[in-house]
Design a protein around this motif. Structure first.
Motif, mmCIF file in Angstrom:
data_model
loop_
_atom_site.group_PDB
_atom_site.id
_atom_site.type_symbol
_atom_site.label_atom_id
_atom_site.label_comp_id
_atom_site.label_asym_id
_atom_site.label_seq_id
_atom_site.Cartn_x
_atom_site.Cartn_y
_atom_site.Cartn_z
ATOM 1 N N LEU A 10 0.812 -1.216 0.000
ATOM 2 C CA LEU A 10 0.000 0.000 0.000
ATOM 3 C C LEU A 10 0.847 1.269 0.000
ATOM 4 C CD1 LEU A 10 -2.638 -1.093 2.667
ATOM 5 C CD2 LEU A 10 -2.730 -1.422 0.218
ATOM 6 N N THR A 11 1.849 1.257 -0.867
ATOM 7 C CA THR A 11 2.753 2.414 -0.900
ATOM 8 C C THR A 11 2.074 3.675 -1.413
ATOM 9 O OG1 THR A 11 3.473 1.721 -3.099
ATOM 10 C CG2 THR A 11 4.784 0.969 -1.214
ATOM 11 N N ARG A 12 0.890 3.561 -1.993
ATOM 12 C CA ARG A 12 0.207 4.743 -2.530
ATOM 13 C C ARG A 12 -0.512 5.549 -1.456
ATOM 14 N NH1 ARG A 12 -2.554 2.756 -8.251
ATOM 15 N NH2 ARG A 12 -0.619 2.123 -9.278
ATOM 16 N N ILE A 13 -0.645 5.002 -0.279
ATOM 17 C CA ILE A 13 -1.334 5.735 0.777
ATOM 18 C C ILE A 13 -0.415 6.814 1.325
ATOM 19 C CG2 ILE A 13 -2.287 5.580 3.108
ATOM 20 C CD1 ILE A 13 -3.446 2.920 2.423
ATOM 21 N N VAL A 14 -0.890 8.044 1.284
ATOM 22 C CA VAL A 14 -0.110 9.182 1.755
ATOM 23 C C VAL A 14 -0.888 9.847 2.885
ATOM 24 C CG1 VAL A 14 0.893 11.412 1.139
ATOM 25 C CG2 VAL A 14 0.892 9.535 -0.528
ATOM 26 N N ILE A 15 -0.210 10.061 3.994
ATOM 27 C CA ILE A 15 -0.852 10.674 5.152
ATOM 28 C C ILE A 15 -0.391 12.118 5.272
ATOM 29 C CG2 ILE A 15 -1.041 10.632 7.666
ATOM 30 C CD1 ILE A 15 -0.776 7.621 7.546
ATOM 31 N N ASP A 16 -1.362 13.016 5.378
ATOM 32 C CA ASP A 16 -1.080 14.435 5.545
ATOM 33 C C ASP A 16 -1.370 14.810 6.993
ATOM 34 O OD1 ASP A 16 -0.793 17.153 5.479
ATOM 35 O OD2 ASP A 16 -2.417 17.529 4.047
ATOM 36 N N ARG A 17 -0.323 14.932 7.778
ATOM 37 C CA ARG A 17 -0.510 15.196 9.208
ATOM 38 C C ARG A 17 -0.916 16.637 9.491
ATOM 39 N NH1 ARG A 17 0.883 10.798 12.075
ATOM 40 N NH2 ARG A 17 2.143 9.235 10.982
ATOM 41 N N SER A 18 -0.851 17.496 8.475
ATOM 42 C CA SER A 18 -1.322 18.871 8.662
ATOM 43 C C SER A 18 -2.806 19.015 8.353
ATOM 44 C CB SER A 18 -0.519 19.832 7.772
ATOM 45 O OG SER A 18 -0.775 19.561 6.390
ATOM 46 N N SER A 19 -3.407 17.956 7.813
ATOM 47 C CA SER A 19 -4.818 18.000 7.450
ATOM 48 C C SER A 19 -5.694 17.934 8.694
ATOM 49 C CB SER A 19 -5.163 16.841 6.510
ATOM 50 O OG SER A 19 -6.554 16.755 6.302
ATOM 51 N N ARG A 20 -6.878 18.534 8.601
ATOM 52 C CA ARG A 20 -7.835 18.468 9.699
ATOM 53 C C ARG A 20 -8.561 17.131 9.728
ATOM 54 N NH1 ARG A 20 -11.344 23.924 9.699
ATOM 55 N NH2 ARG A 20 -12.056 22.937 11.639
ATOM 56 N N ALA A 21 -8.456 16.356 8.641
ATOM 57 C CA ALA A 21 -9.104 15.050 8.593
ATOM 58 C C ALA A 21 -8.370 14.076 9.499
ATOM 59 C CB ALA A 21 -9.130 14.529 7.161
ATOM 60 N N ARG A 50 -0.197 -5.035 12.480
ATOM 61 C CA ARG A 50 1.042 -4.518 13.065
ATOM 62 C C ARG A 50 1.975 -4.007 11.966
ATOM 63 N NH1 ARG A 50 0.050 -8.755 16.712
ATOM 64 N NH2 ARG A 50 -0.045 -8.065 18.908
ATOM 65 N N ALA A 51 2.103 -4.795 10.878
ATOM 66 C CA ALA A 51 2.987 -4.397 9.782
ATOM 67 C C ALA A 51 2.478 -3.107 9.129
ATOM 68 C CB ALA A 51 3.069 -5.512 8.748
ATOM 69 N N LEU A 52 1.153 -3.020 8.982
ATOM 70 C CA LEU A 52 0.588 -1.818 8.379
ATOM 71 C C LEU A 52 0.824 -0.586 9.241
ATOM 72 C CD1 LEU A 52 -2.884 -2.643 6.765
ATOM 73 C CD2 LEU A 52 -0.989 -1.417 5.750
ATOM 74 N N SER A 53 0.694 -0.745 10.556
ATOM 75 C CA SER A 53 0.897 0.401 11.431
ATOM 76 C C SER A 53 2.325 0.912 11.348
ATOM 77 C CB SER A 53 0.539 0.040 12.874
ATOM 78 O OG SER A 53 1.449 -0.925 13.390
ATOM 79 N N VAL A 54 3.283 -0.028 11.231
ATOM 80 C CA VAL A 54 4.681 0.375 11.094
ATOM 81 C C VAL A 54 4.904 1.048 9.744
ATOM 82 C CG1 VAL A 54 7.065 -0.459 10.932
ATOM 83 C CG2 VAL A 54 5.523 -1.389 12.676
ATOM 84 N N GLU A 55 4.353 0.429 8.701
ATOM 85 C CA GLU A 55 4.543 0.956 7.350
ATOM 86 C C GLU A 55 3.977 2.357 7.196
ATOM 87 O OE1 GLU A 55 3.171 -0.153 2.783
ATOM 88 O OE2 GLU A 55 3.148 -1.703 4.319
ATOM 89 N N LEU A 56 2.821 2.619 7.831
ATOM 90 C CA LEU A 56 2.159 3.907 7.679
ATOM 91 C C LEU A 56 2.540 4.903 8.770
ATOM 92 C CD1 LEU A 56 -1.420 2.649 6.709
ATOM 93 C CD2 LEU A 56 0.361 3.482 5.182
ATOM 94 N N GLY A 57 3.204 4.425 9.811
ATOM 95 C CA GLY A 57 3.622 5.324 10.885
ATOM 96 C C GLY A 57 2.478 5.785 11.756
ATOM 97 N N VAL A 58 1.506 4.891 11.980
ATOM 98 C CA VAL A 58 0.373 5.213 12.844
ATOM 99 C C VAL A 58 0.216 4.099 13.868
ATOM 100 C CG1 VAL A 58 -0.813 6.514 11.033
ATOM 101 C CG2 VAL A 58 -1.277 4.067 11.298
ATOM 102 N N SER A 59 -0.634 4.304 14.841
ATOM 103 C CA SER A 59 -0.839 3.284 15.864
ATOM 104 C C SER A 59 -1.585 2.090 15.298
ATOM 105 C CB SER A 59 -1.612 3.867 17.046
ATOM 106 O OG SER A 59 -2.956 4.150 16.659
ATOM 107 N N ARG A 60 -1.389 0.934 15.939
ATOM 108 C CA ARG A 60 -2.096 -0.270 15.500
ATOM 109 C C ARG A 60 -3.596 -0.106 15.707
ATOM 110 N NH1 ARG A 60 -3.236 -5.500 18.073
ATOM 111 N NH2 ARG A 60 -3.562 -7.043 16.425
ATOM 112 N N GLN A 61 -3.979 0.629 16.760
ATOM 113 C CA GLN A 61 -5.394 0.857 17.018
ATOM 114 C C GLN A 61 -6.056 1.586 15.862
ATOM 115 O OE1 GLN A 61 -6.139 3.065 20.584
ATOM 116 N NE2 GLN A 61 -8.362 3.027 20.358
ATOM 117 N N THR A 62 -5.335 2.555 15.261
ATOM 118 C CA THR A 62 -5.871 3.297 14.111
ATOM 119 C C THR A 62 -6.092 2.361 12.936
ATOM 120 O OG1 THR A 62 -4.823 5.360 14.787
ATOM 121 C CG2 THR A 62 -5.401 5.152 12.468
ATOM 122 N N VAL A 63 -5.092 1.466 12.686
ATOM 123 C CA VAL A 63 -5.210 0.536 11.567
ATOM 124 C C VAL A 63 -6.359 -0.429 11.785
ATOM 125 C CG1 VAL A 63 -4.056 -1.344 10.327
ATOM 126 C CG2 VAL A 63 -2.782 0.715 10.940
#
Length: 495
Positions: A10-21, A50-63
């Motif tokens: 899922l390398t196409r997923i981009v997270i914008d931490r400045s977004s209000r979403a 667990r792997a997804l949370s590491v890959e995306l840099g978010v908590s496992r709970q979020t994933v």
């Protein structure tokens, strides 16, 4: 040897931490989009949470929240002991959503399949014009003189008095105190008494036109329409599939007698007898009576648009056609867009008793009801006498601005245009020399900061003379001279 991660990365997923979403919403939307686009086909195995949370840099709970949400929607299947997979019910090629920046029907896209009515509305010419800082924009009230503080008191009052009965759906016919206030106003100031039960509130005048056309005519029926006449109303009726029968205007208003003598079977006449738009003519009493005779003899209807009739500068406002109707053939339309401000979006119909139930049901089925808060505020504003006081002040102010316009136009427009100033209304006509292109000149005037409407756009048939429609009521005195001089420069430079 290190254990290899399984599933799509899922390398196409981009997270914008400045977004209000929220993060989970960003991931969820992109993952859902990848599935719908076919990038992740049915049966594809996703990485472990667990792997997804590491890959995306978010908590496992979020994933986990994302995966469970998409599984609940049917996009994913969570198999105990095996992992998470794109649902096998997702086809290999899912139709992609048209990007919001690409309008259906543009080159390279197939036109959408819609109803005949939808295609007509899609093809209609609708031009939205912001009313901010538009010098000489026709039909503009004097916003700078509106009693905002007083109006806000009535808005605040209805908010403080809100209770359960005022927070649900309102009566489709409209707020009863507002209908009573309108009936009292019409009886006192327009010499047109009616029962409040004959009044149906609408979200503006054009909504009233639409409901009347739908209730009283069928697609293909003939409709008498003044030529030149109001452009938006013409587009509305044509989009509804009504056959407009264009009737010329003379010094007595709509000259309909030769047209109806041909026996075309028209079902409805749309008229603006108190002040025709755009020419500003007034329908004579003799012609009003003959129009009523025609409607009665042919079981037809008269849709009377009482267009800014309150602003008459020589004598009292003229009585409506409805006030002399003895056969119940007139549907009267009033609005507060010109008398107060357009954003209020409140108008009303005064109906023959036999039509009230039908129109009330139409509002209920199509619109459910008109927003109650604005109705409540307006009811108090009228009942306490502020509406009548405001109109009186505006008539005096507009009369002064009307005279100032005439003086400034005589100085700036000599040899370039002739001013036609009707006895009522909010606009004037600047007649141009023969051969001038009023559409082109109107565009050039806008570029110079003067907003004029070309008269040529109002006519179904070519007009005998070009002209520009200019509003004077919304123009402050200090703007008059510079504005008319700018218009004169445009006309002189394009001669």
């Amino acid at each position: 040897m290190a254990k290899r991660k399984s599933g799509a990365l899922l390398t196409r997923i981009v997270i914008d931490r400045s977004s209000r979403a929220p993060l989970f919403r960003q991931i969820e939307d992109q993952l859902r989009g990848a599935i719908l686009a076919g990038s992740l086909s049915g049966g594809t195995r996703l990485p472990a949470s667990r792997a997804l949370s590491v890959e995306l840099g978010v908590s496992r709970q979020t994933v986990v929240q994302v995966l469970e949400s998409l599984a609940a929607e049917g996009f994913l299947e969570m198999r105990r002991g095996s992992g998470t997979f794109v649902a096998t019910t997702i086809p290999q090629h899912v139709p992609q959503r048209v990007p919001s920046t690409v309008a259906p029907g543009m080159p390279g896209n197939a036109a959408p399949r819609v109803s005949l009515l939808g295609s007509r509305f899609g093809a209609a010419e609708v031009d939205f014009v912001s009313r901010e800082n538009r010098l000489f924009l026709p039909n503009s009230p004097a916003y700078d003189q509106f009693p905002f503080a007083l109006w806000q008191k009535y808005v605040n009052r209805q908010a403080r008095q809100a209770y359960r009965g005022n927070m649900g759906y309102g009566d489709p016919a409209g707020h009863a105190p507002l209908r009573q206030a309108i009936a009292d106003y019409l009886a006192l100031h327009r010499s047109d008494a009616c029962d409040p039960d004959q009044i149906v509130i609408t979200p503006g005048g054009h909504a009233a036109f639409m409901v009347a056309a739908l209730m009283l005519t069928d697609p293909g029926d003939g409709l008498l329409f003044e030529d030149p006449g109001p452009l938006i109303a013409r587009n509305l009726f044509e989009s509804l599939g009504r056959k407009l029968v264009h009737v010329p205007i003379d010094d007595e208003g709509m000259d309909f007698e030769a047209t109806v003598a041909r026996g075309g079977g028209e079902r409805l006449a749309f008229v603006m007898p108190s002040r025709q738009h755009p020419l500003g003519r007034t329908m004579s009493l003799a012609r009003r009576l003959r129009l009523l005779d025609w409607a009665n003899a042919n079981e037809a209807w008269i849709l009377e648009d009482d267009y800014d009739s309150e602003f008459r500068y020589t004598g009292r406002p003229l009585p409506s056609i409805r006030s002399i109707d003895r056969s119940g053939r007139v549907i009267y339309v009033g609005t507060f867009s010109k008398a107060l401000f357009p954003a209020l979006r409140l108008g009303y119909l005064v109906l023959p008793p036999a039509l009230v139930g039908m129109f009330r049901n139409a509002i209920a089925l199509m619109l459910r009801s008109v927003p109650l808060a604005a109705q409540m505020a307006l009811a108090g504003f009228i009942a306490d006498g502020h509406f009548a006081s405001h109109l009186r002040r505006m008539r005096e102010l507009y009369a002064e601005r009307r005279q100032a316009f005439l003086v400034a136009a005589a100085r700036s427009g000599a040899g370039l245009f002739e001013v036609d100033m009707p006895d009522s209304g909010m606009n004037v006509i600047a007649w141009l020399q023969e051969g001038r292109n009023d559409r082109d000149l109107a565009q050039r005037a806008v570029e110079a900061g003067v907003h004029a409407y070309p008269l040529g756009e109002y006519g179904a048939q070519p007009l005998p003379r070009p002209g520009l429609l200019l509003g004077f009521t919304g123009v402050a005195p200090h703007q008059l001279g510079p504005g008319l001089e700018a218009l004169a420069r445009v006309l002189a430079c394009t001669g």
